[in-house]
Design a protein around this motif. Structure first.
Motif, PDB file in Angstrom:
ATOM      1  N   VAL A 108       0.932  -1.114   0.049  1.00  0.00           N
ATOM      2  CA  VAL A 108      -0.190  -0.025  -0.143  1.00  0.00           C
ATOM      3  C   VAL A 108       0.889   1.354  -0.080  1.00  0.00           C
ATOM      4  N   GLY A 109       2.027   1.246   0.043  1.00  0.00           N
ATOM      5  CA  GLY A 109       2.896   2.292   0.148  1.00  0.00           C
ATOM      6  C   GLY A 109       3.385   2.901   1.393  1.00  0.00           C
ATOM      7  N   ILE A 110       3.132   2.262   2.369  1.00  0.00           N
ATOM      8  CA  ILE A 110       3.377   2.905   3.787  1.00  0.00           C
ATOM      9  C   ILE A 110       4.299   1.748   4.321  1.00  0.00           C
ATOM     10  N   GLU A 111       5.583   1.544   4.427  1.00  0.00           N
ATOM     11  CA  GLU A 111       6.253   0.775   4.971  1.00  0.00           C
ATOM     12  C   GLU A 111       6.006  -0.119   6.139  1.00  0.00           C
ATOM     13  N   THR A 112       5.772   0.690   7.334  1.00  0.00           N
ATOM     14  CA  THR A 112       5.149   0.136   8.413  1.00  0.00           C
ATOM     15  C   THR A 112       4.127  -0.739   8.082  1.00  0.00           C
ATOM     16  N   ILE A 113       3.015  -0.114   7.400  1.00  0.00           N
ATOM     17  CA  ILE A 113       1.854  -1.053   7.068  1.00  0.00           C
ATOM     18  C   ILE A 113       1.934  -2.497   6.370  1.00  0.00           C
ATOM     19  N   ALA A 133      -2.945   0.431  14.746  1.00  0.00           N
ATOM     20  CA  ALA A 133      -1.764   1.300  13.929  1.00  0.00           C
ATOM     21  C   ALA A 133      -2.283   2.068  12.523  1.00  0.00           C
ATOM     22  N   GLU A 134      -2.928   1.248  11.798  1.00  0.00           N
ATOM     23  CA  GLU A 134      -3.563   1.618  10.486  1.00  0.00           C
ATOM     24  C   GLU A 134      -4.544   2.649  10.788  1.00  0.00           C
ATOM     25  N   LYS A 168       2.667  -8.058   5.905  1.00  0.00           N
ATOM     26  CA  LYS A 168       3.353  -9.259   5.722  1.00  0.00           C
ATOM     27  C   LYS A 168       3.559 -10.172   7.037  1.00  0.00           C
ATOM     28  N   HIS A 169       3.778  -9.566   8.062  1.00  0.00           N
ATOM     29  CA  HIS A 169       3.802 -10.347   9.330  1.00  0.00           C
ATOM     30  C   HIS A 169       2.787 -10.992   9.627  1.00  0.00           C
ATOM     31  N   PHE A 170       1.539 -10.271   9.433  1.00  0.00           N
ATOM     32  CA  PHE A 170       0.096 -10.835   9.795  1.00  0.00           C
ATOM     33  C   PHE A 170      -0.111 -12.156   8.865  1.00  0.00           C
ATOM     34  N   SER A 183       5.279  14.437   7.407  1.00  0.00           N
ATOM     35  CA  SER A 183       4.984  14.565   8.847  1.00  0.00           C
ATOM     36  C   SER A 183       4.025  13.960   9.663  1.00  0.00           C
ATOM     37  N   GLU A 184       2.618  14.198   9.120  1.00  0.00           N
ATOM     38  CA  GLU A 184       1.450  13.394   9.801  1.00  0.00           C
ATOM     39  C   GLU A 184       1.496  12.011   9.709  1.00  0.00           C
ATOM     40  N   ARG A 185       1.851  11.396   8.765  1.00  0.00           N
ATOM     41  CA  ARG A 185       2.209  10.160   8.836  1.00  0.00           C
ATOM     42  C   ARG A 185       3.223   9.477   9.704  1.00  0.00           C
ATOM     43  N   LEU A 186       4.218  10.093   9.529  1.00  0.00           N
ATOM     44  CA  LEU A 186       5.377   9.811  10.604  1.00  0.00           C
ATOM     45  C   LEU A 186       4.908   9.757  12.280  1.00  0.00           C
ATOM     46  N   VAL A 187       4.349  11.037  12.380  1.00  0.00           N
ATOM     47  CA  VAL A 187       3.473  11.164  13.851  1.00  0.00           C
ATOM     48  C   VAL A 187       2.777  10.004  14.413  1.00  0.00           C
TER      49      VAL A 187
END
Length: 143
Positions: A12-17, A61-62, A22-24, A135-139
């Protein structure tokens, strides 16, 4: 044998998600493997608990990222996430009742639901999030 193999088209283009997805899905593969091996009750219960707990972590998180970016369809995402949680609870109830056949079919259902959720619902927010300020995403991601 893996029930699911990750493909980059699911990103989806958000590395964390993406990492969480992948983990899930690895947790779903693990549960499927445990069912196939007919492992102990404790091992299966641990695998089910892992899916439930990680799912809750991932959905929070999402939703936090979507909320911080003002995603207009966040309520729909929450409903989708609630549905998934309900299905995991039903899977656990089936397991507790000794219905291992049902457990295997629920794992397959959850896998399909999760893939479809990523490809349809999460892809919808991917375009929206791409215009959200970094910055909004990172926070949201670290906070």
């Amino acid at each position: 044998m893996a029930l699911f193999t990750w493909n980059e088209k699911f990103c989806v283009g958000i590395e964390t998600i993406d990492d969480q997805h992948k983990h899930f899905l690895n947790l779903l593969n693990n549960l499927n493997d445990e069912i196939q091996r007919k492992n102990s009750d404790e091992t299966l219960q641990t695998a089910i608990n892992s899916i439930f707990n990680y799912g809750m972590f991932h959905f929070r998180a999402e939703e936090k990222i979507l909320s911080s970016c003002g995603y207009p369809e966040i309520e729909h995402q929450r409903q989708e996430h609630s549905f998934f949680v309900k299905q995991v609870k039903e899977m656990e109830a089936s397991y507790q009742a000794g219905n291992l056949t049902r457990l295997g079919s629920v794992v397959s259902f959850l896998r399909e639901w999760f893939i479809n959720h990523i490809m349809i619902e999460d892809k919808k927010y991917a375009a929206f999030i791409s215009i959200c300020s970094p910055s909004e995403r990172l926070v949201a991601e670290v906070g």
